[in-house]
Design a protein around this motif. Structure first.
Motif, PDB file in Angstrom:
ATOM      1  N   SER A  51      10.161  -1.685  -3.652  1.00  0.00           N
ATOM      2  CA  SER A  51      10.411  -1.805  -2.210  1.00  0.00           C
ATOM      3  C   SER A  51      10.477  -0.437  -1.554  1.00  0.00           C
ATOM      4  O   SER A  51      10.767   0.578  -2.191  1.00  0.00           O
ATOM      5  CB  SER A  51      11.721  -2.570  -1.974  1.00  0.00           C
ATOM      6  OG  SER A  51      12.806  -1.878  -2.571  1.00  0.00           O
ATOM      7  N   LYS A  79       6.525  -8.488   0.479  1.00  0.00           N
ATOM      8  CA  LYS A  79       6.259  -7.541  -0.596  1.00  0.00           C
ATOM      9  C   LYS A  79       4.797  -7.528  -1.008  1.00  0.00           C
ATOM     10  O   LYS A  79       4.318  -6.541  -1.558  1.00  0.00           O
ATOM     11  CB  LYS A  79       7.139  -7.875  -1.805  1.00  0.00           C
ATOM     12  CG  LYS A  79       8.621  -7.618  -1.564  1.00  0.00           C
ATOM     13  CD  LYS A  79       9.424  -7.875  -2.828  1.00  0.00           C
ATOM     14  CE  LYS A  79      10.897  -7.568  -2.593  1.00  0.00           C
ATOM     15  NZ  LYS A  79      11.711  -7.812  -3.835  1.00  0.00           N
ATOM     16  N   ASN A  80       4.075  -8.627  -0.745  1.00  0.00           N
ATOM     17  CA  ASN A  80       2.665  -8.691  -1.114  1.00  0.00           C
ATOM     18  C   ASN A  80       1.743  -8.309   0.034  1.00  0.00           C
ATOM     19  O   ASN A  80       0.536  -8.514  -0.031  1.00  0.00           O
ATOM     20  CB  ASN A  80       2.313 -10.096  -1.598  1.00  0.00           C
ATOM     21  CG  ASN A  80       2.497 -11.153  -0.517  1.00  0.00           C
ATOM     22  OD1 ASN A  80       3.161 -10.904   0.487  1.00  0.00           O
ATOM     23  ND2 ASN A  80       1.918 -12.325  -0.733  1.00  0.00           N
ATOM     24  N   ALA A  81       2.313  -7.746   1.100  1.00  0.00           N
ATOM     25  CA  ALA A  81       1.481  -7.396   2.257  1.00  0.00           C
ATOM     26  C   ALA A  81       1.908  -6.073   2.886  1.00  0.00           C
ATOM     27  O   ALA A  81       1.753  -5.874   4.083  1.00  0.00           O
ATOM     28  CB  ALA A  81       1.551  -8.512   3.301  1.00  0.00           C
ATOM     29  N   THR A  82       2.454  -5.165   2.080  1.00  0.00           N
ATOM     30  CA  THR A  82       2.836  -3.857   2.623  1.00  0.00           C
ATOM     31  C   THR A  82       1.647  -2.909   2.717  1.00  0.00           C
ATOM     32  O   THR A  82       1.655  -1.963   3.493  1.00  0.00           O
ATOM     33  CB  THR A  82       3.910  -3.198   1.740  1.00  0.00           C
ATOM     34  OG1 THR A  82       3.401  -3.071   0.401  1.00  0.00           O
ATOM     35  CG2 THR A  82       5.194  -4.028   1.723  1.00  0.00           C
ATOM     36  N   TYR A  83       0.625  -3.144   1.908  1.00  0.00           N
ATOM     37  CA  TYR A  83      -0.595  -2.315   1.883  1.00  0.00           C
ATOM     38  C   TYR A  83      -0.312  -0.855   1.534  1.00  0.00           C
ATOM     39  O   TYR A  83      -0.947   0.049   2.057  1.00  0.00           O
ATOM     40  CB  TYR A  83      -1.335  -2.386   3.226  1.00  0.00           C
ATOM     41  CG  TYR A  83      -1.791  -3.778   3.560  1.00  0.00           C
ATOM     42  CD1 TYR A  83      -2.682  -4.453   2.733  1.00  0.00           C
ATOM     43  CD2 TYR A  83      -1.311  -4.427   4.701  1.00  0.00           C
ATOM     44  CE1 TYR A  83      -3.073  -5.754   3.034  1.00  0.00           C
ATOM     45  CE2 TYR A  83      -1.713  -5.718   5.007  1.00  0.00           C
ATOM     46  CZ  TYR A  83      -2.582  -6.386   4.168  1.00  0.00           C
ATOM     47  OH  TYR A  83      -2.977  -7.659   4.445  1.00  0.00           O
ATOM     48  N   SER A 102       0.340  -0.164  -1.973  1.00  0.00           N
ATOM     49  CA  SER A 102       0.202  -0.113  -3.429  1.00  0.00           C
ATOM     50  C   SER A 102      -0.998   0.751  -3.819  1.00  0.00           C
ATOM     51  O   SER A 102      -1.848   1.084  -2.990  1.00  0.00           O
ATOM     52  CB  SER A 102       0.013  -1.519  -3.995  1.00  0.00           C
ATOM     53  OG  SER A 102      -1.255  -2.042  -3.612  1.00  0.00           O
ATOM     54  N   THR A 145      -4.319  -0.888  -2.932  1.00  0.00           N
ATOM     55  CA  THR A 145      -4.755  -0.715  -1.544  1.00  0.00           C
ATOM     56  C   THR A 145      -5.246   0.702  -1.309  1.00  0.00           C
ATOM     57  O   THR A 145      -6.225   0.927  -0.581  1.00  0.00           O
ATOM     58  CB  THR A 145      -3.604  -1.044  -0.582  1.00  0.00           C
ATOM     59  OG1 THR A 145      -3.151  -2.378  -0.822  1.00  0.00           O
ATOM     60  CG2 THR A 145      -4.063  -0.917   0.866  1.00  0.00           C
ATOM     61  N   ARG A 184      -9.713 -11.574   2.547  1.00  0.00           N
ATOM     62  CA  ARG A 184      -8.313 -11.283   2.314  1.00  0.00           C
ATOM     63  C   ARG A 184      -7.464 -12.480   2.724  1.00  0.00           C
ATOM     64  O   ARG A 184      -7.855 -13.301   3.569  1.00  0.00           O
ATOM     65  CB  ARG A 184      -7.868 -10.054   3.111  1.00  0.00           C
ATOM     66  CG  ARG A 184      -8.605  -8.794   2.715  1.00  0.00           C
ATOM     67  CD  ARG A 184      -8.137  -7.599   3.515  1.00  0.00           C
ATOM     68  NE  ARG A 184      -8.875  -6.413   3.105  1.00  0.00           N
ATOM     69  CZ  ARG A 184      -8.577  -5.687   2.041  1.00  0.00           C
ATOM     70  NH1 ARG A 184      -7.545  -6.015   1.302  1.00  0.00           N
ATOM     71  NH2 ARG A 184      -9.308  -4.632   1.707  1.00  0.00           N
ATOM     72  N   ARG A 185      -6.279 -12.526   2.112  1.00  0.00           N
ATOM     73  CA  ARG A 185      -5.327 -13.581   2.481  1.00  0.00           C
ATOM     74  C   ARG A 185      -4.909 -13.427   3.929  1.00  0.00           C
ATOM     75  O   ARG A 185      -4.745 -14.389   4.662  1.00  0.00           O
ATOM     76  CB  ARG A 185      -4.113 -13.494   1.559  1.00  0.00           C
ATOM     77  CG  ARG A 185      -3.135 -14.650   1.725  1.00  0.00           C
ATOM     78  CD  ARG A 185      -1.949 -14.480   0.793  1.00  0.00           C
ATOM     79  NE  ARG A 185      -2.380 -14.242  -0.585  1.00  0.00           N
ATOM     80  CZ  ARG A 185      -1.553 -13.940  -1.565  1.00  0.00           C
ATOM     81  NH1 ARG A 185      -0.247 -13.824  -1.323  1.00  0.00           N
ATOM     82  NH2 ARG A 185      -1.992 -13.733  -2.788  1.00  0.00           N
TER      83      ARG A 185
END
Length: 511
Positions: A25, A63-67, A69, A72, A505-506
């Protein structure tokens, strides 16, 4: 958009994005106790500096869409790579005439990397790096197929290929089995030209096979290694202050194993600091450390010998003749006609030295005679072998030491340098003669060309793919490399975002 901008900033500056722990996080309210990397640190700084949109995104996104990582990051870098590469490819295809340049080296992970570049004509002749391409099979046929396949994959129209620029390795330059031969079979107009700077490297390298010169340069390399410790270097610095206080150099330079044209600087520094090197070796030879003192004594004996002192001054003198040619071959406005004029000038100087060898060497000999006499006493002709079949002793007849060293060192080295430069640049002269009927080189600014410089991209690769980032993949490497190398080419966040939207993309990006 701030995430894309931060990624581009890191790429432009050649900064490592990832840190020791850059996962988990993202808390803006507290400073992490560990190194989270430049990418996250810059995002944290930007959010704390008042970027409300970025702050809201980082605090409220799932957490799966912070972009933020590494996946990304790789996607953004890949998009940057695609945008920049397309801009270069469009310019190449618009020019309708280009040459391919290639060199290879192993990266920190042991992967053999192609550095592919192209040279083409716009308002002037320009040269642009394309990509690093990993290779496993280094046979001429496979290298040729890799080059042609890569160019096609990038979108370059191969029908416009008019030239090939590589080094002289047999796998690339071989007349029958080299990559240039296989490419020339498919594209007859793709003329192969050996890099001019490589030619000079090889010429100087081969000319140094004269035994006395080869042994002398070996001692020069050992002197650098010997003084490359704090304690020994401190001794030499003290002696430089006493004996060479007017000199700006304070240490010996390392001998490069491949860049022979740079050895003039290394040899010249040693000649300038010789008055400090010799007393330093004398002082260290008296140390109680047996290993160090014995090495110092052996080096002192070698350095103080008439053969070494005369040879080092001969080498310094003749290397100086090629220095201007070397600098021109590495200049940005080099073209073939002017380069060959410089070669002719060097050969003329060497020829003049040959015709006036007695007086030319006499000036060198007298320059070092006093120093040699102080160190060695009387200069004598080394003992000759009475056995005519002896192959390991220089049995050149001479009436005095000056004649002996002129005939055993100066003349062989001079003749070797002349023959090697002529040999290495003959093909370039033939190529220029073939084109002389088609264009006026002296009036056409399009003939100004950059030096074959795929090697320059290797320094960028070593900075980007260091021992701390030795698992970096080629997709990430190429994205970072193009951002860092092509600082003159713009890449906007909108262009990168447009490229990213091409992948399903989702959650769709919003333009």
């Amino acid at each position: 958009m701030p995430i894309i901008e931060t990624t581009i900033l890191c790429g432009r500056q050649g900064l490592a994005l990832r840190g020791h722990r850059d996962f988990g996080s993202f808390e803006l309210s507290e400073t992490p106790p560990h190194n989270e990397g430049n990418f996250r640190a810059l995002l944290r700084f930007r959010a704390n500096a008042g970027d409300s949109a970025l702050t809201e995104h980082l605090m409220s996104s799932g957490k799966n869409a912070t972009y933020i990582s590494w996946k990304t990051q790789n996607e953004i870098l890949s998009a940057c790579n695609t945008v920049l590469l397309k801009k270069i490819v469009d310019r190449v295809n618009e020019a309708k005439c280009f040459s391919v340049l290639k060199d290879e080296t192993a990266d920190i992970s042991g992967t053999e990397q192609f550095s592919l570049a192209v040279r083409f004509v716009e308002d002037d002749v320009v040269e642009e790096f394309l990509q690093f391409v990993p290779v496993v099979n280094t046979s001429g046929r496979n290298l040729a197929e890799t080059i042609l396949h890569s160019l096609s994959a990038f979108g370059i129209e191969i029908k416009y290929l008019r030239g090939q620029g590589y080094d002289g390795a047999s796998s690339m330059a071989g007349k029958f089995q080299g990559a240039q031969a296989y490419i020339n079979q498919q594209h007859a107009t793709a003329l192969y030209v050996h890099c001019g700077s490589h030619c000079l490297n090889l010429a100087i390298s081969d000319s140094c096979d004269v035994p006395e010169v080869r042994n002398c340069l070996s001692v020069v390399a050992k002197l650098h290694d010997f003084f490359n410790t704090p304690k020994r270097h401190h001794v030499m610095v003290n002696n430089i202050e006493v004996h060479c206080s007017e000199r700006k150099k304070t240490r010996l330079q390392q001998m490069c194993a491949t860049r022979w044209v740079e050895r003039h600087n290394y040899v010249n520094v040693l000649v300038e600091l010789m008055d400090a090197v010799i007393p330093s070796l004398e002082e260290i030879s008296l140390w109680s450390d047996k290993d160090t003192s014995s090495k110092a004594d052996m080096l002192h004996t070698k350095v103080c010998s008439p053969s070494f002192l005369i040879t080092i001054h001969v080498v310094n003198h003749l290397f100086g003749v090629t220095k201007n040619l070397s600098e021109y071959l590495q200049s940005a406005n080099m073209n073939l006609q002017k380069a060959l004029k410089h070669v002719d000038s060097v050969l003329q100087v060497l020829q003049d030295y040959s015709l006036s060898a007695d007086s030319e060497f006499k000036a060198i000999y007298e320059k070092v005679f006093k120093k040699v006499s102080e160190l060695c006493g009387e200069i004598k002709i080394p003992r000759c072998s009475s056995n005519k079949r002896s192959q390991y002793r220089c049995n050149i007849p001479a009436e005095n030491p000056e004649e002996y060293y002129r005939r055993s060192i100066f003349l062989p080295f001079l003749a070797s340098m002349q023959s090697q430069i002529k040999l290495r640049f003959t093909k370039h002269s033939d190529i220029l003669n073939k084109f002389s009927c088609l264009m006026a080189y002296q009036e056409d600014p399009r003939n100004e060309a950059f030096l074959h410089s795929s090697e320059r991209s290797f320094s960028t690769m070593k900075r980007l793919k260091s021992y701390l980032r030795n698992t970096m993949g080629n997709e990430r490497l190429n994205g970072l490399a193009l951002l860092n190398i092509h600082r003159h080419l713009s890449v906007s966040c909108e262009e990168v975002l447009q490229e990213l939207t091409k992948k399903p993309r989702r959650l769709d990006f919003v333009l």
